[in-house]
Design a protein around this motif. Sequence first.
Motif, short mmCIF file in Angstrom:
data_model
loop_
_atom_site.label_atom_id
_atom_site.label_comp_id
_atom_site.label_asym_id
_atom_site.label_seq_id
_atom_site.Cartn_x
_atom_site.Cartn_y
_atom_site.Cartn_z
N ALA A 128 4.76 5.52 -1.33
CA ALA A 128 6.75 5.91 -0.84
C ALA A 128 7.34 4.90 -0.07
O ALA A 128 7.49 4.82 -0.68
CB ALA A 128 6.54 7.52 -0.62
N ALA A 129 6.33 4.89 1.55
CA ALA A 129 6.86 3.31 2.05
C ALA A 129 6.84 2.25 1.48
O ALA A 129 7.61 1.33 1.98
CB ALA A 129 6.04 4.53 3.38
N TRP A 130 5.03 2.15 0.91
CA TRP A 130 5.43 1.01 0.35
C TRP A 130 6.43 0.16 -1.05
O TRP A 130 7.15 -0.76 -0.98
CB TRP A 130 3.87 0.99 -0.43
CG TRP A 130 3.13 -0.36 -1.09
CD1 TRP A 130 2.83 -1.36 -0.27
CD2 TRP A 130 1.91 -0.52 -2.03
NE1 TRP A 130 2.50 -2.54 -0.79
CE2 TRP A 130 1.50 -1.73 -1.52
CE3 TRP A 130 1.59 0.54 -2.72
CZ2 TRP A 130 0.96 -2.55 -3.11
CZ3 TRP A 130 0.86 0.00 -3.63
CH2 TRP A 130 -0.13 -1.54 -3.80
N THR A 131 6.98 1.46 -1.38
CA THR A 131 7.73 0.91 -2.20
C THR A 131 9.06 0.33 -1.79
O THR A 131 9.69 -0.07 -2.26
CB THR A 131 7.94 1.97 -3.93
OG1 THR A 131 7.93 3.04 -2.53
CG2 THR A 131 7.61 1.75 -4.74
N SER A 132 9.04 1.30 -0.49
CA SER A 132 10.64 1.03 0.13
C SER A 132 10.48 0.07 1.17
O SER A 132 11.55 -1.47 0.46
CB SER A 132 11.08 2.08 1.05
OG SER A 132 10.74 3.38 0.55
N ALA A 133 9.08 -0.42 1.14
CA ALA A 133 8.80 -1.65 1.98
C ALA A 133 9.13 -3.23 1.33
O ALA A 133 9.75 -4.29 1.84
CB ALA A 133 7.42 -2.04 2.99
N ILE A 134 8.56 -2.89 -0.41
CA ILE A 134 8.74 -4.03 -1.26
C ILE A 134 10.61 -4.18 -1.46
O ILE A 134 10.82 -5.39 -1.12
CB ILE A 134 7.69 -3.71 -2.25
CG1 ILE A 134 7.15 -3.72 -2.16
CG2 ILE A 134 8.59 -4.21 -3.58
CD1 ILE A 134 6.24 -3.30 -2.84
N SER A 135 11.13 -3.07 -1.33
CA SER A 135 12.47 -3.67 -1.43
C SER A 135 13.03 -3.84 0.05
O SER A 135 14.18 -4.36 0.43
CB SER A 135 13.63 -2.33 -1.81
OG SER A 135 13.12 -1.59 -0.71
N LEU A 136 12.67 -4.12 0.90
CA LEU A 136 12.96 -4.81 2.29
C LEU A 136 12.84 -5.95 2.15
O LEU A 136 13.50 -6.83 2.41
CB LEU A 136 12.82 -3.50 3.36
CG LEU A 136 12.62 -2.27 4.05
CD1 LEU A 136 12.09 -1.59 4.78
CD2 LEU A 136 14.47 -2.33 4.66
#
Length: 458
Positions: free
Chosen positions: A327-335
Amino acid sequence: MSESDQKRRVSLHGQWSSHLAFVLAVSGSAVGLGNIWKFPYIAGVNGGGAFVLVYLVCVFAIGLPIMMSEILMGRRGRRNPVATMALLGEEEGGTRHWGIVGVIGVAAGFFILSYYSVIAGWVVAYIFEGASGAFEGADTDQVGQIFSRISGSWIVTGFWHTLFMTLTVFVVAKGVEKGLERAVRILMPALIGMLLLLLVYSMIAGDFARGLAFLFEPKFSELTGSGVLVALGHAFFTLSVGMGAVMAYGAYLPAESSIGATSVAVVIADTAIAIVAGLVIFPIVFANGLDPAAGPGLIFQSLPLAFGQLPGGSIVASVFFLLLSFAAWTSAISLMEPAVVWLVERQEGLPRYVAASVVGVLIWLLGFLTVFSTNVLSEFTFFKGTFFENIDFVTSNIVLPIGGLAIVVFAGWVMSANSTADELDPSVGIGYRLWRLSARFIAPIAVLFIFLNAVGVL
Ligand code: PHE
């Protein structure tokens, strides 16, 4: 061909393979550490109920219309957020200076990811702690020691931060459409399932009544002006709005997808996940004599206690932290995405993997300010505290609301009603009217009011 179709430009890059792919990508961006790590921790620090209420109002009255504005602008511009803002600014308002809003957003993503990656690194570390059996039968002191062992060492924390950043750069380098879709489609429901399982545990073994009261009984005496600002900032953070992340994803959105329905669904899901996380954590906190205001370590100290008491808890813990890492990874990608597409589209011929690597290395280096914040530089505090606390405070509570304000003012005041209705609802139904009312008045006034209130002017 209608006038609006003529205006619709061809995307500079690909499109989502389906509407569902877009919904999944936006949900993947929204659901992350903000819901499970940050929401419980800041709700705890800010006294619970009253803070939660303000957060909910901010999410629906301010965050939702801003999310819709970002997606509609992204789709209309079909470029990276900086170029989209400049282009639409020129078309609708006669000036390209709006591009600066995109630049601020790129910078915000940069700074947020620098600390986000460090916290995500701890989550990755906990996959292995869980698997090693370290939580089995552990008491409050022991879980505290595990957390200190990791956060107290810059080498350990730096190692996991490095690993997480590497994984993020890897995906962004390949282009976000691939892989992301599958990851979110399977792993997000799994994460929700695990949270519900933990919720059952909390109901049985935790002090559920007290957790419930803490989250939902508003005690306004506990809420300060700066707490209200934190609630506002978190509404932006948790929905990924105010910095162009959602705008960047909107650029790949097919013309026929409904922006309103998508946004409402994402906002409801995101909020529900945060609330469930709170309902899992606080009953455990109260039943074990932990401090609800423990700060950023809250989930790392409360959840292992639950896992330690569950049958098969080591595996459950490991899987839970694995899913949270995703979940953190998919958010980090969008950051990272806005900065990377900006570079790629600006610098003709620059391969995506080069752009992603350059941005990634800079963010990784900046991340060491946060890595050091819980060990060698933990005593070095100014303004809001450590480097980590300052980066978080300024980006979430100041930069994202200012970015969001600019975006919503642009969509509500600079863009013509024709253009926005064209994207949102050409028949100008009640939903569109509500959006426009909020974009023009409610959201901007509320953001300004909370700002002024926080600096003590009101
Ligand atoms: N919304 C993400 C979360 O809750 C964080 C994020 C913020 C992602 C801003 C993108 C942009 O974890």
